[in-house]
Design an enzyme around this catalytic site. Structure first.
Site, PDB file in Angstrom:
ATOM      1  N   ARG A 156       0.826  -1.225   0.000  1.00 12.81           N
ATOM      2  CA  ARG A 156       0.000   0.000   0.000  1.00 12.81           C
ATOM      3  C   ARG A 156       0.856   1.268   0.000  1.00 12.81           C
ATOM      4  NH1 ARG A 156      -2.333  -3.027   3.948  1.00 12.81           N
ATOM      5  NH2 ARG A 156      -4.208  -4.093   3.267  1.00 12.81           N
ATOM      6  N   ILE A 157       1.824   1.323   0.914  1.00 15.00           N
ATOM      7  CA  ILE A 157       2.615   2.556   1.051  1.00 15.00           C
ATOM      8  C   ILE A 157       3.633   2.669  -0.081  1.00 15.00           C
ATOM      9  CG2 ILE A 157       4.229   3.812   2.533  1.00 15.00           C
ATOM     10  CD1 ILE A 157       2.792   2.428   4.945  1.00 15.00           C
ATOM     11  N   ASP A 176       9.677  -6.314  -5.111  1.00 18.86           N
ATOM     12  CA  ASP A 176       8.839  -6.826  -4.025  1.00 18.86           C
ATOM     13  C   ASP A 176       9.110  -8.324  -3.925  1.00 18.86           C
ATOM     14  OD1 ASP A 176       5.981  -5.712  -2.564  1.00 18.86           O
ATOM     15  OD2 ASP A 176       6.332  -7.885  -2.582  1.00 18.86           O
ATOM     16  N   ALA A 206       9.176  -2.132   3.045  1.00 16.19           N
ATOM     17  CA  ALA A 206       8.912  -3.550   3.343  1.00 16.19           C
ATOM     18  C   ALA A 206       8.763  -3.697   4.860  1.00 16.19           C
ATOM     19  CB  ALA A 206      10.078  -4.403   2.847  1.00 16.19           C
ATOM     20  N   PRO A 207       8.004  -4.691   5.308  1.00 18.31           N
ATOM     21  CA  PRO A 207       7.833  -4.878   6.752  1.00 18.31           C
ATOM     22  C   PRO A 207       9.072  -5.501   7.387  1.00 18.31           C
ATOM     23  CG  PRO A 207       6.709  -6.617   5.563  1.00 18.31           C
ATOM     24  CD  PRO A 207       7.279  -5.700   4.516  1.00 18.31           C
ATOM     25  N   ASN A 212      13.553 -12.981   9.408  1.00 22.26           N
ATOM     26  CA  ASN A 212      14.374 -12.647   8.231  1.00 22.26           C
ATOM     27  C   ASN A 212      15.566 -11.767   8.592  1.00 22.26           C
ATOM     28  OD1 ASN A 212      12.417 -14.011   6.947  1.00 22.26           O
ATOM     29  ND2 ASN A 212      11.586 -12.292   5.791  1.00 22.26           N
ATOM     30  N   ALA A 234      10.038   2.727   7.034  1.00 22.45           N
ATOM     31  CA  ALA A 234       9.314   1.493   7.387  1.00 22.45           C
ATOM     32  C   ALA A 234       9.578   1.113   8.852  1.00 22.45           C
ATOM     33  CB  ALA A 234       9.683   0.378   6.432  1.00 22.45           C
ATOM     34  N   ARG A 235      10.705   0.484   9.125  1.00 25.51           N
ATOM     35  CA  ARG A 235      11.023   0.077  10.503  1.00 25.51           C
ATOM     36  C   ARG A 235      12.516   0.174  10.735  1.00 25.51           C
ATOM     37  NH1 ARG A 235       6.862   1.045  11.724  1.00 25.51           N
ATOM     38  NH2 ARG A 235       5.106  -0.203  12.403  1.00 25.51           N
ATOM     39  N   ASP A 259      12.696   7.778   9.276  1.00 23.68           N
ATOM     40  CA  ASP A 259      11.584   8.101  10.188  1.00 23.68           C
ATOM     41  C   ASP A 259      11.527   7.095  11.324  1.00 23.68           C
ATOM     42  OD1 ASP A 259       9.277   9.649  10.910  1.00 23.68           O
ATOM     43  OD2 ASP A 259       7.993   8.013  10.205  1.00 23.68           O
ATOM     44  N   GLU A 264      13.953   3.078  19.110  1.00 17.12           N
ATOM     45  CA  GLU A 264      13.541   4.489  19.094  1.00 17.12           C
ATOM     46  C   GLU A 264      12.720   4.892  20.327  1.00 17.12           C
ATOM     47  OE1 GLU A 264      11.515   4.217  15.314  1.00 17.12           O
ATOM     48  OE2 GLU A 264       9.546   4.183  16.270  1.00 17.12           O
ATOM     49  N   HIS A 297       9.332   9.271  13.875  1.00 18.67           N
ATOM     50  CA  HIS A 297       8.196   8.387  13.544  1.00 18.67           C
ATOM     51  C   HIS A 297       6.892   9.176  13.355  1.00 18.67           C
ATOM     52  CE1 HIS A 297       7.452   3.830  13.678  1.00 18.67           C
ATOM     53  NE2 HIS A 297       6.512   4.400  12.926  1.00 18.67           N
TER      54      HIS A 297
END
Ligand SMILES: NC(=O)c1ccc[n+]([C@@H]2O[C@H](COP(=O)([O-])OP(=O)(O)OC[C@H]3O[C@@H](n4cnc5c(N)ncnc54)[C@H](O)[C@@H]3O)[C@@H](O)[C@H]2O)c1
Length: 331
Positions: A156-157, A176, A206-207, A212, A234-235, A259, A264, A297
């Site tokens: 989506r993002i 992807d 990506a998450p 992973n 993302a993360r 971000d 964090e 964030h």
């Protein structure tokens, strides 16, 4: 239905009130996070609580909620790690979350950070703010229409980010793990290696999947073009912060926009001016401003995203109340 909403920021109060016109809940809006026995006790006398990130519904808190008659423990976030869902189930407490909200919120931040770095905006305005109006070579910029932008993860993002960059005139490449159909008019799907080799700007969407491990590794960075720009909204757990630091120091990366940072919670949302940060790598990264841009964030901190989160949370609560089930119950 008495509902306690934690972590409500002043700018969100009118949105809560506006959305509630269609629901009619008896709302208590507090700025506090659920992170202590004192803030847990705020829920006494309420039927439901709505949490944010950094609100921790631990087994102990859930036991107290049960004792006080709280029946619904909802979160207005996508992530649900802050709720002990298994224990909530054992206690018969209903939980629900918000599966998605405005992807443009995060996509626009990714594009803004990338454009700031490409056009050296932070560097330039830092000078003019000091009344230094000279133009130097570091302000010379490539135009985005002459750039290739690589999007990692076109969910989506990521796909929304791809559309925004395409709209600005960039050639957009995408990778992807699960290639997508019907995106050919927006981006060209390529291997991760090709994307990294070719792109002037790489934006990661990506998450983070713990099994992973890290995704933005030394090897990932080594495969990127020299002097390129990397954006991660993302993360933080996806990235090797030490490797990023070295890449900016060496000039391998011309710019870095983040971000999110691993760990964090220790510093984001706090005023730490004049203090040493607990994480020396983060401290060094911050000092590399304006080549490193860090935002705390705020990807989802927009009018539309807040509206979506509140509206979905209230719908979840109403569904649970009226039917005993919600399509967004946490499994
Ligand atoms: N900064 C913020 O405030 C903020 C807010 C919301 C979400 N996020 C982050 O953005 C990420 C993306 O959100 P989304 O709503 O687009 O999710 P999504 O599930 O719609 O899309 C994620 C995409 O990544 C792909 N993917 C998974 N693993 C991959 C890998 N190893 N390499 C390449 N692609 C991979 C998936 O196939 C999917 O297409 C989330 O995981 C979250 O971490 C950040």
């Amino acid at each position: 239905m008495k509902v306690l909403c934690y972590g409500v920021r002043d700018v969100e109060i009118p949105i809560f009130e506006q959305v509630n016109q269609s629901f009619g809940f008896d709302l208590t809006l507090v700025a506090d996070y659920l992170n202590s026995s004192e803030t847990a006790a705020l829920a006494k006398g309420h039927d439901a609580v709505i949490l944010r990130g950094n609100c921790f519904a631990t087994a102990e808190v859930l036991e107290l909620y049960k004792e006080w008659g709280v029946k619904y423990v909802l979160t207005r976030t996508v992530g649900v790690n802050h709720i002990d869902v298994a224990h909530a189930k054992e206690l018969g407490l209903k939980t629900a979350y918000v599966p998605f909200y405005s992807p443009n919120a995060i996509a626009e931040l990714a594009v803004s950070l990338a454009m700031m770095l490409l056009r050296h905006t932070a560097y330039t305005v830092q000078k003019t703010a000091q009344q230094d109006f000279r133009v130097d070579a570091a302000m010379f910029s490539k135009e985005i229409r002459n750039c290739k932008v690589g999007i990692v993860g076109i969910g989506r993002i990521g796909l929304t980010t791809a559309k925004l960059f395409k709209g600005l005139g960039a050639e957009v490449l995408a990778y992807d793990a699960f290639p997508k159909e019907g995106v050919e008019d927006i981006c060209r799907q390529v291997s991760l290696e090709e994307l990294l080799h070719e792109s002037d700007i790489v934006s990661v969407h990506a998450p983070f999947i713990p099994e992973n491990g890290r995704f933005i590794t030394r090897e990932f960075i080594a495969n990127m073009k020299d002097g390129s720009i990397l954006i991660n909204t993302a993360r933080g757990e996806l990235q090797d912060a030490q490797a990023l630091l070295e890449a900016v120091q060496s000039g391998k990366l011309a710019g870095l926009g983040l971000d999110t940072l691993e760990g964090e919670g220790e510093f984001f949302f706090k005023d730490l001016r004049g203090h040493k940060l607990a994480d020396p790598v983060v401290e060094e990264l911050i000092q590399l401003y304006p080549r490193v841009l860090v935002t705390p964030h705020i990807g989802s901190y927009t009018d539309e995203a807040a509206l979506n989160m509140i509206d979905t949370s209230f719908t979840n609560l109403q569904d649970l109340m009226l039917t005993g089930a919600s399509q967004n119950e946490i499994e």
